[in-house]
Design a protein around this motif. Structure first.
Motif, PDB file in Angstrom:
ATOM      1  N   PHE A 132       7.013  12.724  -4.258  1.00 18.07           N
ATOM      2  CA  PHE A 132       7.802  11.390  -4.766  1.00 18.07           C
ATOM      3  C   PHE A 132       6.653  10.571  -5.763  1.00 18.07           C
ATOM      4  CE2 PHE A 132       8.573   7.000  -4.070  1.00 18.07           C
ATOM      5  CZ  PHE A 132       9.655   6.907  -4.463  1.00 18.07           C
ATOM      6  N   GLU A 133       7.409  10.127  -6.880  1.00 18.26           N
ATOM      7  CA  GLU A 133       6.470   9.380  -7.630  1.00 18.26           C
ATOM      8  C   GLU A 133       7.123   7.733  -7.577  1.00 18.26           C
ATOM      9  OE1 GLU A 133       7.184  11.007 -11.636  1.00 18.26           O
ATOM     10  OE2 GLU A 133       6.409  12.871 -11.244  1.00 18.26           O
ATOM     11  N   PRO A 134       6.299   7.026  -7.127  1.00 20.12           N
ATOM     12  CA  PRO A 134       6.625   5.649  -6.838  1.00 20.12           C
ATOM     13  C   PRO A 134       6.554   4.754  -7.885  1.00 20.12           C
ATOM     14  CG  PRO A 134       4.299   5.971  -6.035  1.00 20.12           C
ATOM     15  CD  PRO A 134       5.019   7.301  -6.460  1.00 20.12           C
ATOM     16  N   PRO A 135       7.906   4.241  -8.358  1.00 17.97           N
ATOM     17  CA  PRO A 135       7.582   3.280  -9.252  1.00 17.97           C
ATOM     18  C   PRO A 135       6.901   1.949  -9.467  1.00 17.97           C
ATOM     19  CG  PRO A 135       9.694   3.060  -8.035  1.00 17.97           C
ATOM     20  CD  PRO A 135       8.825   4.138  -7.570  1.00 17.97           C
ATOM     21  N   TRP A 136       6.257   1.735  -8.289  1.00 20.49           N
ATOM     22  CA  TRP A 136       5.623   0.515  -8.139  1.00 20.49           C
ATOM     23  C   TRP A 136       3.791   0.797  -8.408  1.00 20.49           C
ATOM     24  CZ3 TRP A 136       7.994   2.982  -3.826  1.00 20.49           C
ATOM     25  CH2 TRP A 136       9.390   2.595  -3.915  1.00 20.49           C
ATOM     26  N   ALA A 137       3.556   2.016  -8.660  1.00 17.15           N
ATOM     27  CA  ALA A 137       2.006   2.342  -8.978  1.00 17.15           C
ATOM     28  C   ALA A 137       1.504   1.613 -10.113  1.00 17.15           C
ATOM     29  CB  ALA A 137       1.884   3.596  -8.917  1.00 17.15           C
ATOM     30  N   GLY A 138       0.497   0.801  -9.733  1.00 15.23           N
ATOM     31  CA  GLY A 138      -0.178   0.262 -10.863  1.00 15.23           C
ATOM     32  C   GLY A 138       0.271  -1.198 -11.204  1.00 15.23           C
ATOM     33  N   LEU A 139       0.911  -1.803 -10.392  1.00 13.56           N
ATOM     34  CA  LEU A 139       1.395  -3.216 -10.283  1.00 13.56           C
ATOM     35  C   LEU A 139       0.187  -4.175  -9.611  1.00 13.56           C
ATOM     36  CD1 LEU A 139       5.169  -3.135  -9.428  1.00 13.56           C
ATOM     37  CD2 LEU A 139       4.215  -3.189 -11.587  1.00 13.56           C
ATOM     38  N   ALA A 140       0.149  -5.249  -9.811  1.00 14.29           N
ATOM     39  CA  ALA A 140      -1.118  -6.162  -9.523  1.00 14.29           C
ATOM     40  C   ALA A 140      -1.226  -5.959  -7.864  1.00 14.29           C
ATOM     41  CB  ALA A 140      -1.041  -7.548 -10.130  1.00 14.29           C
ATOM     42  N   ASN A 141      -0.195  -6.075  -7.191  1.00 16.92           N
ATOM     43  CA  ASN A 141      -0.253  -6.358  -5.687  1.00 16.92           C
ATOM     44  C   ASN A 141      -0.200  -5.200  -4.891  1.00 16.92           C
ATOM     45  OD1 ASN A 141       2.323  -6.450  -6.502  1.00 16.92           O
ATOM     46  ND2 ASN A 141       2.883  -7.544  -4.311  1.00 16.92           N
ATOM     47  N   VAL A 142      -0.342  -3.993  -5.791  1.00 19.28           N
ATOM     48  CA  VAL A 142       0.054  -2.673  -5.192  1.00 19.28           C
ATOM     49  C   VAL A 142      -1.150  -1.906  -5.190  1.00 19.28           C
ATOM     50  CG1 VAL A 142       1.446  -0.430  -5.238  1.00 19.28           C
ATOM     51  CG2 VAL A 142       2.388  -2.619  -5.884  1.00 19.28           C
ATOM     52  N   GLY A 143      -1.636  -1.030  -4.083  1.00 23.94           N
ATOM     53  CA  GLY A 143      -2.694  -0.264  -3.842  1.00 23.94           C
ATOM     54  C   GLY A 143      -2.141   1.031  -3.545  1.00 23.94           C
ATOM     55  N   ALA A 144      -2.844   2.053  -3.583  1.00 21.11           N
ATOM     56  CA  ALA A 144      -2.566   3.517  -3.410  1.00 21.11           C
ATOM     57  C   ALA A 144      -3.831   3.905  -2.242  1.00 21.11           C
ATOM     58  CB  ALA A 144      -2.479   4.292  -4.469  1.00 21.11           C
ATOM     59  N   LEU A 145      -3.073   4.961  -1.443  1.00 22.69           N
ATOM     60  CA  LEU A 145      -3.978   5.479  -0.425  1.00 22.69           C
ATOM     61  C   LEU A 145      -3.454   7.044  -0.243  1.00 22.69           C
ATOM     62  CD1 LEU A 145      -6.271   5.293   1.709  1.00 22.69           C
ATOM     63  CD2 LEU A 145      -4.605   4.552   3.463  1.00 22.69           C
ATOM     64  N   THR A 146      -4.161   7.937  -0.623  1.00 20.18           N
ATOM     65  CA  THR A 146      -3.749   9.276  -0.601  1.00 20.18           C
ATOM     66  C   THR A 146      -4.618   9.802   0.864  1.00 20.18           C
ATOM     67  OG1 THR A 146      -3.576   9.663  -2.736  1.00 20.18           O
ATOM     68  CG2 THR A 146      -3.808  11.574  -1.932  1.00 20.18           C
ATOM     69  N   ILE A 152       0.818  -1.161   0.110  1.00 27.26           N
ATOM     70  CA  ILE A 152      -0.049  -0.027   0.046  1.00 27.26           C
ATOM     71  C   ILE A 152       0.900   1.239   0.204  1.00 27.26           C
ATOM     72  CG2 ILE A 152      -1.751   1.164   1.146  1.00 27.26           C
ATOM     73  CD1 ILE A 152      -2.847  -1.512   0.036  1.00 27.26           C
ATOM     74  N   LEU A 153       0.532   1.933  -0.854  1.00 21.11           N
ATOM     75  CA  LEU A 153       1.568   3.346  -1.021  1.00 21.11           C
ATOM     76  C   LEU A 153       0.690   4.302  -0.365  1.00 21.11           C
ATOM     77  CD1 LEU A 153       2.372   3.104  -4.868  1.00 21.11           C
ATOM     78  CD2 LEU A 153       3.825   2.303  -2.543  1.00 21.11           C
ATOM     79  N   ILE A 154       1.171   4.982   0.677  1.00 18.35           N
ATOM     80  CA  ILE A 154       0.196   6.025   1.496  1.00 18.35           C
ATOM     81  C   ILE A 154       1.135   7.328   1.270  1.00 18.35           C
ATOM     82  CG2 ILE A 154      -0.520   6.634   3.878  1.00 18.35           C
ATOM     83  CD1 ILE A 154      -0.102   3.648   4.710  1.00 18.35           C
ATOM     84  N   SER A 155       0.340   8.482   0.773  1.00 15.20           N
ATOM     85  CA  SER A 155       0.888   9.404   0.379  1.00 15.20           C
ATOM     86  C   SER A 155       0.066  10.593   0.780  1.00 15.20           C
ATOM     87  CB  SER A 155       1.030   9.810  -1.172  1.00 15.20           C
ATOM     88  OG  SER A 155      -0.326   9.907  -1.789  1.00 15.20           O
ATOM     89  N   GLY A 156       0.946  11.704   1.076  1.00 18.85           N
ATOM     90  CA  GLY A 156       0.186  12.967   1.846  1.00 18.85           C
ATOM     91  C   GLY A 156       1.142  13.875   2.260  1.00 18.85           C
ATOM     92  N   GLU A 157       0.808  15.233   2.550  1.00 20.29           N
ATOM     93  CA  GLU A 157       1.632  16.169   2.741  1.00 20.29           C
ATOM     94  C   GLU A 157       2.430  15.979   4.068  1.00 20.29           C
ATOM     95  OE1 GLU A 157      -0.679  19.926   3.271  1.00 20.29           O
ATOM     96  OE2 GLU A 157      -2.448  18.702   2.906  1.00 20.29           O
ATOM     97  N   PRO A 158       3.207  16.768   4.396  1.00 13.81           N
ATOM     98  CA  PRO A 158       3.778  16.872   5.740  1.00 13.81           C
ATOM     99  C   PRO A 158       2.689  16.977   6.856  1.00 13.81           C
ATOM    100  CG  PRO A 158       5.356  17.982   4.468  1.00 13.81           C
ATOM    101  CD  PRO A 158       4.194  17.757   3.874  1.00 13.81           C
ATOM    102  N   GLY A 159       2.504  16.168   7.847  1.00 15.00           N
ATOM    103  CA  GLY A 159       1.579  16.654   9.179  1.00 15.00           C
ATOM    104  C   GLY A 159       0.328  15.988   8.864  1.00 15.00           C
TER     105      GLY A 159
END
Length: 902
Positions: free
Chosen positions: A539-553, A369-376
């Motif tokens: 940051f641009e994660p190179p793993w986005a879009g892979l089968a076992n990879v999800g994203a959470l903003t 799971i790719l968890i992205s968000g601004e500082p704080g």
């Protein structure tokens, strides 16, 4: 001291490397940035550049810069090194200023010249490096929260007697280079070099949210650099570091220093003095920090409390913390949240998603799971809450990899740091013990373990000794197989039980760590591993879009969730609706801002200016004030912050600290002494002030009247006319033969004049003639007492004033020499040989001041709180002095005395 108007020829503009030296304006610029240099350093640079075709000897420099005066080798070396530092040079590379052995120095850079009238060359600024990165621009005075690192090099002065002057100069230069490199490495600026030390500023000229942490790491880094320098040169050197944080006034201020510096980039406030004082008492190769810095660091380091410390220039004792180790926290979030976490609110859907992915991972379907968000925004907070949820349910392995902006250029830093924490490897563990600990946590079995262990040991710089065969791989092969060993270790752990792998702040990861993450994302598809990777939006994660990879903003929170967090931080305290609206508006839905704003609003601030050093019990008095606050529900660290400044009677410090405290905008300020009170009123007519130890607040113009002060000040006065009659009665009681008394008074103080009038009024009834001795200086006091003592049956009465304290020993000595019984206004005199004292308890007004501070914090105004007179008095008698004077203390006094000093 070098004169500012010293000239060596026509006013020219010299252009070299990326610098411009303007001799007309006396400016050194790097690109478009002004570089702050001391006048003597500027003169030295100009002289070297004008004579760049020649070797300049030591005598040439002394004649040109110092006018032929005698200057120490260390001072000369300091100026040369400061010149090198200002232009990005150092004593090793000598790119621009080169040392010619046994002859002198020479400027070897290519220089262009322009007449002053011509347009100036403006060259693009290059990225600063080395010492140049630490040069601070010249600024006008400004207020800034500053963390100050004060360091000195133990053993450097001893080397001056053993080394050749040229070699000693080189050692000083090398030490200064170490300072410059440590400051640049951690984002600080060298404010000043001394002969045997330096001062480094953090948060100026560039501020960072973690300047306190950077300062400590720079201190530890500097100790390590000097150690390496010591080993490389076979010399004995050590480093002492003191660190403190406070609001300061910054700028360049003229004035000579002990080593001949004409002008330094200065910071006036508590931090510079406290950092230097802490440095002076700490052990070699240690870092000692003040409470102000300790409070900003959380659990980022391990500490050992020391003290209370008695420091030069600080009348009271000061707490300190010794840094014992770094990098002990598993994550920055854990380190900075040692107490309970704020309420988890507004992320219920995101948490549910993470729990679903955890269930899949437990079943052997590895998830990322790719968890992205601004500082704080709460990336670490949602991870922490997930950990709380699953910890309550089952056994699993948690692996945390924390990236850091400080180590982004170190290959595989997150992985090496995690291995060391997981194995509990200490910095002082011997190699065999470190290897034992590593072996205990490596989960790989079979033949793969035998090949993986030496690779992992080499990764952690642990000698394998004879346990494992030496590594004979090429660097590329070793790198590839080390990555494979780390992946095998992860898989072996997942085969034991499910793994929660958290990779924090991947935007700061080094390229090799990113490469290893690529391999991990692929490998965990068939393993019981949930991987959470947090990062900022850039940051641009190179793993986005892979089968076992999800994203959470993570998005900002709404008003209802903001209010829930505020309520949790408030811990039962109710905030007015308008305050809640301000928090919702200003925090803009960012959880960290919500928490900090709420804490700032709930935490009240009290300033304390201990301006006088005339009172012996100031530390006890301040403790009584703090204790009184605690009894009224105000606890430091919970709902109040107390900013204390000790001026020690120094007029310049009093003024500076008054301005500093006012700039902090506290809710109320406590001050002792009339001078501090006067300076505070010069600085503010709005911030409430409570004073103690002010003899005549009405006469001084601090308040309109005792009953109705008006304005922004009230407090507790020492002014009490009735004491005068009591003093004369005590003099007659302890020395019945006294027929005439001299009253020592400050003729410029209303209290002394008023009390003398009271004494004179009651004197006829007691059969005593009264006269006055004015106290202006020691000579006048001695003349007056000597003249008075010519008549028999005399006694003295001393009224309160600063002059009385200054000349305490003289007055007591004169009374003893001429056998004069004397009554004093405070026990301070009886403790050191005075006969008898009757006066107010100095501690009691501070205890009572807590109630006024409490009432002001709760909304009352100083203008409506009457100035109070003393209510608690004490009688103290020195029996030894009475015996020396041939006096018998009456039983009535022995019974009523609060203390008899034997």
């Amino acid at each position: 001291m070098a004169r500012r108007d010293r000239t060596f020829g026509p006013k020219l503009i010299f252009v070299f490397d990326n610098y411009v030296l303007d001799t007309g304006r006396r400016e050194l610029r790097r690109g478009h940035t002004l570089v702050s240099v001391q006048p003597q350093v500027f003169d030295l640079l100009e002289y070297l550049i004008r004579n760049r075709g020649h070797v300049v000897s030591r005598d040439d420099l002394l004649d040109a810069i110092w006018g032929g005066r005698i200057v120490s080798e260390s001072t000369l070396a300091t100026r040369i090194n400061a010149a090198r530092s200002a232009i990005g040079d150092d004593g090793e590379s000598q790119r621009l200023i080169r040392t010619v052995p046994r002859k002198g120095i020479r400027f070897v850079g290519e220089v262009g010249e322009e007449e002053e009238e011509q347009p100036r060359t403006r060259r693009a600024a290059a990225s600063p490096s080395g010492a140049a990165a630490t040069a601070a621009p010249r600024v006008e005075a400004e207020h800034r929260h500053l963390t100050v690192v004060s360091c000195d090099f133990v053993g450097l002065r001893d080397l001056a007697t053993r080394l050749d002057p040229e070699e000693f100069c080189t050692v000083i230069g090398a030490c200064h280079v170490c300072c410059s490199q440590a400051a640049a490495r951690w984002g600080g600026s060298v404010a000043r070099f001394a002969d045997d030390g330096a001062t480094i500023h953090f948060s100026y000229p560039q501020a960072h949210e973690d300047d306190a942490e950077r300062a400590v790491r720079a201190g530890l880094d500097l100790i390590a650099r000097i150690k390496r320098l010591e080993a490389g040169r076979s010399i004995a050197l050590a480093t002492r570091i003191g660190i403190a944080t406070s609001l300061v006034v910054l700028g360049e201020f003229s004035g000579a220093s002990g080593n001949g510096t004409a002008q330094d980039g200065a910071a006036f406030g508590q931090a510079p003095a406290l950092a230097a004082a802490l440095r002076s008492v700490t052990e070699p190769d240690t870092v000692l920090i003040a409470a102000s810095t300790h409070g900003l660091l959380g659990g980022l380091f391990e500490y050992r409390a020391v003290g209370p410390l008695a420091l030069d220039g600080f009348p009271g004792t000061v707490p300190g913390w010794l840094i014992t180790s770094a990098n002990v926290a598993e994550s920055r979030f854990d380190a900075l949240h040692k107490t309970r976490l704020t309420p988890f609110s507004g992320r219920e859907e995101e948490l549910a998603l993470l729990l679903r992915q955890w269930c899949k991972a437990r079943a052997g379907e590895g998830q990322v799971i790719l968890i992205s968000g601004e500082p704080g925004i709460g990336k670490s907070r949602i991870v922490a809450h997930l950990v709380e949820c699953i910890t309550e349910q089952e056994r699993y392995t948690r692996l945390l990899y924390q990236c850091s902006p400080y180590y982004r250029d170190i290959s595989l830093y997150p992985f090496t740091a995690q291995l060391e924490r997981y194995a509990v490897i200490a910095s002082d563990d011997p190699p065999t013990r470190r290897l034992d600990k590593l072996e205990a946590i490596v989960a790989i079995h079979g033949p793969g373990r035998q090949s993986a262990m030496p690779l992992l040991a080499a990764l952690l710089a642990i000698p394998a000794g004879e346990r494992y065969p030496p590594i004979t791989l090429t660097p590329m092969q070793q790198r590839r197989q080390t990555l494979a060993a780390l992946l095998d270790q992860l898989e072996a752990l997942a085969q034991r039980q499910p793994v929660l792998l958290v990779f924090e702040d991947v935007h700061w990861a080094d390229p090799t760590s990113i490469e290893l993450l690529d391999l991990m994302v692929e490998r965990i598809r068939r393993l019981a591993i949930l991987t959470l990777i947090t990062f900022r939006p850039e940051f641009e994660p190179p793993w986005a879009g892979l089968a076992n990879v999800g994203a959470l903003t993570l998005q900002r929170l709404g008003p209802r969730d903001v209010q829930a967090i505020v309520a949790g931080v408030a811990d039962g305290r109710t905030l007015p609706s308008e305050v809640m609206e301000q928090i919702v508006s200003k925090a803009d839905g960012v959880p960290l801002f919500i928490e900090e704003l709420t804490k700032a609003i709930l935490t009240r601030r009290i300033g304390v200016l201990m301006s006088s050093n005339m009172e012996p019990d100031l530390e006890t008095s301040l403790a009584a004030f703090v204790q009184g606050l605690e009894q009224l529900g105000w606890a430091e660290g919970r709902n109040v912050r107390i900013e204390t400044r000790w001026a020690g009677g120094d007029a310049r410090q009093i003024r500076g600290y008054a301005v500093e405290l006012v700039a902090l905008a506290p809710d109320v300020i406590l001050v002792n002494g009339a001078v501090g009170m006067e300076r505070l009123l010069e600085a503010t007519r709005t911030i409430p002030i409570v004073f103690c130890g002010v003899p005549d607040p009405v006469g001084a113009g601090f308040v309109g009247s005792l009953a109705r002060p008006g304005g922004n000040a009230t407090g507790f006065t020492t002014f009490e006319y009735s004491l005068g009659s009591k003093w004369l009665e005590l003099l007659k009681e302890i020395a019945p033969g006294v027929t005439h008394a001299a009253v020592l008074r400050d003729a410029n103080q209303m209290a002394g004049i008023g009390q003398f009038a009271v004494i004179r009024a009651v004197a006829p009834a007691l059969g005593v003639d009264v006269s006055a001795i004015n106290m202006r200086d020691a000579a006048e006091i001695e003349r007056g007492v000597v003249a008075f003592a010519r008549s028999p049956n005399g006694g003295l009465i001393l009224t309160g004033s600063a002059l009385a304290v200054v000349h305490r020993d003289l007055i007591i000595a004169l009374a003893a020499r001429y056998k004069l019984p004397a009554v004093y206004y405070r026990r301070y005199f009886v403790n050191v040989g005075g006969l008898i004292s009757y006066g107010y308890d100095i501690v009691d007004p501070f205890r009572r001041a807590a109630s006024y501070a409490d009432r002001i914090l709760k909304g009352e105004k100083p203008a409506d709180l009457p100035v109070q007179a003393p209510t608690k008095f004490e009688l103290v008698i020195n029996r030894k002095t009475a015996n020396a004077l041939g006096l018998t203390i009456p039983q009535t006094l022995l019974v009523t005395a609060d203390e008899i000093i034997e």
